[in-house]
Design a protein around this motif. Structure first.
Motif, short mmCIF file in Angstrom:
data_model
loop_
_atom_site.label_atom_id
_atom_site.label_comp_id
_atom_site.label_asym_id
_atom_site.label_seq_id
_atom_site.Cartn_x
_atom_site.Cartn_y
_atom_site.Cartn_z
N ILE A 45 -23.61 -3.05 -19.88
CA ILE A 45 -22.56 -2.32 -19.17
C ILE A 45 -21.64 -1.68 -20.21
N GLN A 46 -21.32 -0.40 -19.98
CA GLN A 46 -20.46 0.35 -20.88
C GLN A 46 -19.23 0.86 -20.14
N ASP A 47 -18.17 1.07 -20.89
CA ASP A 47 -16.96 1.72 -20.37
C ASP A 47 -17.25 3.22 -20.41
N LYS A 48 -17.49 3.82 -19.24
CA LYS A 48 -17.96 5.20 -19.22
C LYS A 48 -16.90 6.25 -19.54
N CYS A 107 -17.24 1.62 -15.02
CA CYS A 107 -18.41 1.00 -15.67
C CYS A 107 -19.66 1.83 -15.44
N CYS A 166 -13.20 -0.59 -17.68
CA CYS A 166 -14.35 -1.41 -17.29
C CYS A 166 -14.17 -2.83 -17.83
N ARG A 224 -16.09 -5.27 -17.42
CA ARG A 224 -17.37 -5.89 -17.76
C ARG A 224 -18.05 -5.21 -18.95
N ALA A 225 -17.37 -4.32 -19.66
CA ALA A 225 -17.96 -3.60 -20.79
C ALA A 225 -18.56 -4.58 -21.79
N SER A 243 -11.14 1.80 -21.50
CA SER A 243 -11.14 0.36 -21.21
C SER A 243 -10.79 0.00 -19.77
#
Length: 120
Positions: A99-102, A87, A108, A110-111, A106
């Motif tokens: 919040i992004q999936d860095k 994240c 993360c 909490r994306a 997938s």
């Protein structure tokens, strides 16, 4: 006893969204016997004693009565926050972000979650 454990747990879980830093500078001094005016200078601007302002860097600053400067950061730029493995935070402003999936695979959970910090 369970109430105390729950209270501590809530504090610990919310701690990743509480962060701050502060710095102070002493008033300017001149040669012995020479009294400098009590003003503050921050990034090229002059402020009067008692004057307070927000900066572009998410800081609250105040000019003290003797010309000393006090600034405290707030929000996301005030410190590191961990939103979990994979994240990252896309910061919208000092207090709002998503919040992004860095890594894009997938990991993360909490994306897409919107985070809003409260200012004291």
């Amino acid at each position: 006893m369970n109430g105390i454990i729950l209270f501590v747990l809530v504090i610990l879980l919310s701690a990743n969204q509480i962060s701050a830093y502060c710095f102070n500078s002493l008033p300017p001094t001149g040669p012995p016997g020479f009294l400098l005016p009590a003003v503050c200078t921050y990034k090229g601007r002059t402020y009067s004693p008692g004057e307070a302002w927000d900066t572009d860097n998410c800081e609250e600053c105040q000019c003290d009565k003797d010309g000393g400067l006090s600034c405290c950061g707030y929000g996301f730029p005030a410190g590191l926050m961990d939103f979990g493995d994979g994240c990252d935070l896309y910061q919208l402003d000092c207090l709002n972000g998503i919040i992004q999936d860095k890594d894009g695979i997938s990991t993360c959970e909490r994306a897409g979650e919107y985070i809003e910090l409260k200012r004291n």
